[in-house]
Design a protein around this motif. Structure first.
Motif, PDB file in Angstrom:
ATOM      1  N   THR A  74       5.630 -22.998 -44.136  1.00 61.57           N
ATOM      2  CA  THR A  74       4.509 -23.810 -43.639  1.00 61.57           C
ATOM      3  C   THR A  74       4.513 -23.832 -42.122  1.00 61.57           C
ATOM      4  N   VAL A 104     -10.692 -20.841 -53.572  1.00 64.25           N
ATOM      5  CA  VAL A 104      -9.525 -21.026 -52.739  1.00 64.25           C
ATOM      6  C   VAL A 104      -9.899 -20.804 -51.305  1.00 64.25           C
ATOM      7  N   ILE A 106      -8.464 -21.223 -47.615  1.00 67.31           N
ATOM      8  CA  ILE A 106      -7.365 -21.626 -46.749  1.00 67.31           C
ATOM      9  C   ILE A 106      -7.951 -21.863 -45.376  1.00 67.31           C
ATOM     10  N   LEU A 130      -8.532 -26.112 -52.014  1.00 62.39           N
ATOM     11  CA  LEU A 130      -7.330 -26.274 -51.216  1.00 62.39           C
ATOM     12  C   LEU A 130      -7.563 -27.191 -50.033  1.00 62.39           C
ATOM     13  N   ASN A 131      -8.692 -26.958 -49.399  1.00 58.86           N
ATOM     14  CA  ASN A 131      -8.949 -27.612 -48.121  1.00 58.86           C
ATOM     15  C   ASN A 131     -10.247 -28.371 -48.170  1.00 58.86           C
ATOM     16  N   ALA A 209      -7.602 -30.415 -56.873  1.00 61.94           N
ATOM     17  CA  ALA A 209      -6.587 -29.515 -56.325  1.00 61.94           C
ATOM     18  C   ALA A 209      -6.062 -28.653 -57.474  1.00 61.94           C
ATOM     19  N   LYS A 240      -0.461 -21.216 -53.119  1.00 60.90           N
ATOM     20  CA  LYS A 240       0.849 -21.826 -52.975  1.00 60.90           C
ATOM     21  C   LYS A 240       0.711 -23.209 -52.361  1.00 60.90           C
ATOM     22  N   PRO A 241       1.432 -24.169 -52.909  1.00 64.29           N
ATOM     23  CA  PRO A 241       1.369 -25.505 -52.322  1.00 64.29           C
ATOM     24  C   PRO A 241       1.989 -25.516 -50.930  1.00 64.29           C
ATOM     25  N   ASN A 242       1.496 -26.422 -50.107  1.00 62.47           N
ATOM     26  CA  ASN A 242       2.085 -26.537 -48.773  1.00 62.47           C
ATOM     27  C   ASN A 242       3.535 -26.991 -48.885  1.00 62.47           C
ATOM     28  N   TYR A 296      -1.329 -30.164 -51.339  1.00 63.62           N
ATOM     29  CA  TYR A 296      -2.311 -29.296 -50.696  1.00 63.62           C
ATOM     30  C   TYR A 296      -3.037 -30.109 -49.640  1.00 63.62           C
ATOM     31  N   ASN A 297      -3.838 -29.410 -48.844  1.00 61.75           N
ATOM     32  CA  ASN A 297      -4.571 -30.114 -47.790  1.00 61.75           C
ATOM     33  C   ASN A 297      -5.497 -31.157 -48.351  1.00 61.75           C
ATOM     34  N   THR A 300      -2.936 -33.983 -53.598  1.00 58.82           N
ATOM     35  CA  THR A 300      -1.668 -33.592 -54.233  1.00 58.82           C
ATOM     36  C   THR A 300      -1.877 -33.589 -55.725  1.00 58.82           C
TER      37      THR A 300
END
Lengths: 378, 489
Positions: A74, A104, A106, A130-131, A209, A240-242, A296-297, A300
């Motif tokens: 990260t 997805v 990012i 994700l975001n 998420a 992938k999770p943060n 995630y951003n 969770t």
């Protein structure tokens, strides 16, 4: 497999945990950067200020290290909830699953809008985000038997009608088209978005998420004093999770577990799509639900694993009872046999002097002889 | 064509004073004991695989390392045959089965404390395997001692223990795993396996010349027989390590057929659910196929025993065995045509039928061939030789799947091998029986009328010989010895 949890202080914990070399580098670099900055300041300030600064030196890196789980990939500054005005690059993927379509992203462009269309006969779609992003949801419906030229359509979020979403939808090319742009900024914007066509038809999007697929329904059974490893996995096809977090519920309270709070007992190893929580020297009080969260951003996603700790007495009780049953049966059979043979011996020692077989039913043999002879003649 | 069956050696002189097989009464309790014993022997290696995933996670081993536990257990169970035969002939079935049960129990209990994979290999694989080996061998032997006329039925009932216990152990193991984890489950499983000791207690010894108990009866008449019997007893023990069996043509035919069957028998079981999943069947339904097969197997085994016991089939039992093998193999060959779930269910049912038929008869035919005297050592020899195809079969099949990427070649191979084995058995048995028939008819002309009658009765079954009164038997033995040796030559 036995993690060495003898850490003298929370700071050193960062050095020992998980994947030795890699995780060391991040905190080291961070510590070096901070020390550099503070060192510059100390040379400039008076001597009597050095003490609190020195204290700051020691405490600052400790805080940064212990609050983050060791994840080398990260970036150092990750915000969980960001405004849609964040600038980052875009990558779009689609998952293989037909009902779940993963969006997805990012990091979108500030005013980036991803369009998502739901049409035809699929009545719902799972959208994984994700975001934070501006999402345009579009429902297309081919209408019922009597196609009216226009219907009232509106949106619902989690059952409640979305403000100002009622519009009149016109029949265009044999289709009704209902579109709305939603700003998904944080966790509360996630949920069930339903588009309703008049009173006749509904379709919905589930925004969330990325969820963890394999939920283990059976508890992990362990014995007092053992080292237990609890694992949570995110499907590798999903982003992938943060990072990962672990919680244990005490009644209704959520208590975060981390290596910092109790380094002698817990050790977390985060490895991208997988996380392991090692609990050392479990006791019966450690039984219960452990919740792991893939951070995630946008939010969770949580799932749980159940741990059951029992003592050795638990399986020992049925074992002893079976053992007793076996002993009783064997003794009974042997005693029965001995008593029968004694009876036969007593009879044999009587007036009957003919040779007797060990088997008592000699009279039956005669009858069986003739029957088997009959069977033989093919 | 007259159906001469048992061209084995006549019973040793010591046996003449031995008891006639009971064929009932306490024999059924013995069958029950053998059922339990054989049940644990065949189902434990398979049922243990339920624990493998947990053990794998706990000990951090790979799947293939864990799967070795079952393979080692099966290998030791089959390879220990000759040793087990020796012990059984020396001590009788009861102590051996009780010892086997104890070893199994101890193996599981010690395994539950294990923390390395090698430790599990030792405990479950080797010690457990030995225990099961004792169980299997001794149970089969005692059936041959207790039954003759109803022996196929007794064999069928005893061998039915395998599917029954598998059906019983699989859900029980799941339940235990959920409540106690794999360690507690192994502990409790060890306790359950101690029930083999109960099974052993049921196996009341038949008055054997070698059995010390029978060798010390209160009668005076038996004393003279005793000295004779102890001498031949020692001689018998020495011959059990002898490889003279390989001179017996019937034995060789049986062995070849059996090896071919075992080679192809287990691979379809291992790969059936994978094949079903590759056709698009969902995982749960695919696993269900195996349960169907096991369920059918449970009923087919005693049923086949009953059929084999009938007046018409019993003399032709070797042909029934070859028919069962061909039946089994044919369905494997047809399996690639089964592309829907319903057809796969039908295949599973017929597979169960064929499998059950063969296994119900597999040891009965050997008993038929060898007679109760030579059976204990014969079965030990057969199992150690069968060890190789059993361990080689599934990996060879898996190799085929890997090369061709298609399951149908696996089924063709297995079906082909089994069908060939069955046809081989059939043809060779016909040839062999004809040859022996001609030989015995040639000898007939040299005998006088009484002995001819007796000989025909003898050559058609071992049972009749034992059923005659002692004097006539002794004269016949003396006269038949040279002839029988001619036949088996």
């Amino acid at each position: 497999m036995q993690g060495d949890l003898t850490a003298a202080s929370p700071c050193i914990q960062g050095r020992r945990g998980g994947r030795g070399g890699e995780t060391m580098q991040q905190p080291h670099r961070r510590r070096d950067r901070l020390t550099q900055r503070t060192e510059e300041r100390t040379t400039m300030t008076a001597a009597w200020r050095q003490l609190p600064v020195l204290i700051l030196l020691i405490l600052a890196p400790c805080r940064t290290v212990s609050s983050k789980s060791v994840d080398p990939t990260t970036q150092p500054l990750v915000s969980i909830a960001s405004q849609p005005t964040d600038t980052r690059s875009v990558v779009l993927q689609e998952s293989v699953d037909q009902t779940t379509q993963t969006l997805v992203s990012i990091g979108p462009q500030p005013t980036d809008t991803r369009t998502f269309v739901l049409k035809g006969d699929t009545t719902f779609k799972n959208v994984e985000l994700l975001n934070p992003v501006n999402l345009s949801l579009e429902c297309v419906w081919t209408g019922s038997q009597n196609k009216q030229p226009s219907i009232t359509g509106y949106w619902r979020k989690d059952g409640a009608e979305v403000q100002d979403s009622r519009v009149t939808v016109n029949l265009k090319e044999q289709q009704y088209n209902l579109t709305k742009v939603f700003s998904i900024a944080s966790e509360e914007n996630l949920g069930n978005y339903t588009c309703v066509f008049g009173n006749e038809f509904e379709m919905y999007f589930i925004l969330g998420a990325p969820q963890m697929g394999e939920i283990r329904d059976k508890p992990i059974v362990s014995y007092v004093g053992d080292l237990v490893v609890l694992i949570c996995k995110m499907d590798e096809k999903k982003p992938k999770p943060n990072t990962w977090t672990w919680y244990k519920f005490n009644g209704t309270d959520r208590e975060e577990i981390s290596a910092a709070t109790d380094p002698h007992r817990y050790l977390t190893i985060n490895d991208g799509w997988k996380t392991k929580l090692k609990v050392k020297n479990v006791s019966e009080a450690d039984s219960g639900l452990y919740h792991c969260g893939a951070v995630y951003n946008i939010s969770t996603s949580m799932t749980h694993v159940e741990l059951k700790v029992i003592t050795i007495m638990e399986p020992l009780k049925p074992f002893i009872s079976i053992l007793i049953e076996v002993i009783i049966l064997v003794a009974a059979i042997l005693i029965y046999e001995r008593s029968r043979s004694k009876k036969k011996e007593a009879e044999a020692n009587g007036p009957n002097a003919e040779p007797k077989n060990a088997q008592p039913q000699t009279e039956d043999n005669g009858g069986e002889e003739s029957s088997s002879v009959r069977q033989r003649k093919a | 064509m007259s159906y001469t069956l048992d061209r084995k050696m006549p019973p040793a002189p010591a046996d003449v004073s031995g008891p006639k097989p009971l064929d009932g009464g306490w024999g059924w309790m013995v069958v029950f004991g053998a059922h339990i014993s054989i049940g644990f022997a065949y189902s434990t290696p398979k049922a243990l695989s339920i624990f493998f995933k947990e053990i794998q996670e706990d000990l951090g081993a790979s799947y293939s390392e864990i799967a070795w536990i079952s393979s080692i257990m099966l290998a030791v169970m089959y390879a220990g045959g000759p040793v087990s035969s020796m012990l059984v002939s020396r001590f009788g079935s009861r102590p051996v089965v009780m010892m086997g049960g104890l070893m199994c129990g101890v193996s599981m209990v010690t395994a539950s404390f294990g923390s390395s994979i090698v430790y599990l290999y030792l405990c479950i694989g080797i010690i457990g395997g030995w225990g099961l080996c004792f169980n299997l061998n001794a149970s089969l032997t005692i059936i041959s001692k207790y039954f003759l006329a109803k022996r196929p039925l007794a064999n069928g009932l005893a061998m039915a223990g395998s599917p029954v216990f598998l059906c019983f152990l699989a859900p029980v193991n799941q339940f235990l795993l959920g409540h106690y984890g794999w360690r507690g489950s192994l502990l409790i499983l060890g306790g359950m396996m101690l029930n083999c000791c109960v099974a052993g207690a049921l196996m009341r010894p038949v008055a054997q010349p070698c059995d010390p108990r029978a060798c010390a009866p209160p009668q005076e008449v038996k004393q003279t027989n005793n000295t004779k019997s102890s001498g031949s007893c020692m001689k018998n023990v020495k011959t059990f390590v002898d490889l003279s069996f390989f001179k017996d043509q019937g034995f060789i035919i049986y062995l070849v057929g059996n090896v071919m069957f075992i080679f192809g028998a287990y691979a379809p079981i291992v790969f059936l659910s994978a094949y079903a999943i590759s056709l698009g069947v969902e995982e749960y339904s695919a696993a269900y196929l195996l349960s169907i097969m096991g369920f059918v197997d449970m009923f087919v085994r005693p049923g086949t025993g009953l059929i084999a016991n009938s007046k018409w089939i019993r003399p032709r039992i070797q042909y029934l065995f070859s028919f069962a093998m061909v039946f089994n193999g044919t369905f494997h060959l047809l399996c690639p045509l089964m592309t829907t779930y319903t057809l796969l269910v039908a295949y599973a049912v017929f597979f169960g039928v064929g499998f059950g038929m063969v296994f119900a008869l597999i040891f009965e035919c050997l008993m038929d061939l060898m007679g109760s005297q030579r059976f204990p050592s014969a079965v030990g020899l057969v199992t150690i030789i069968e060890c190789f195809p059993m361990l080689l079969g599934p990996p060879a099949a898996g190799f085929l799947v890997d090369i061709f990427g298609d399951y149908k070649y696996l089924f063709f191979m297995c079906g082909g091998v089994i069908t060939t084995g069955g046809l081989f058995l059939f043809v060779m048995n016909v040839y062999n029986y004809n040859r022996l028939d001609r030989a015995s008819r040639g000898d007939d002309a040299e005998q006088n009328q009484n002995t001819t009658e007796n000989q025909e009765q003898v050559s058609s079954s071992e049972a009749q010989m034992e059923l005659m009164d002692p004097e006539a038997k002794e004269t016949n033995t003396a006269q038949l010895d040279p002839e029988d040796r001619q036949e088996t030559g």
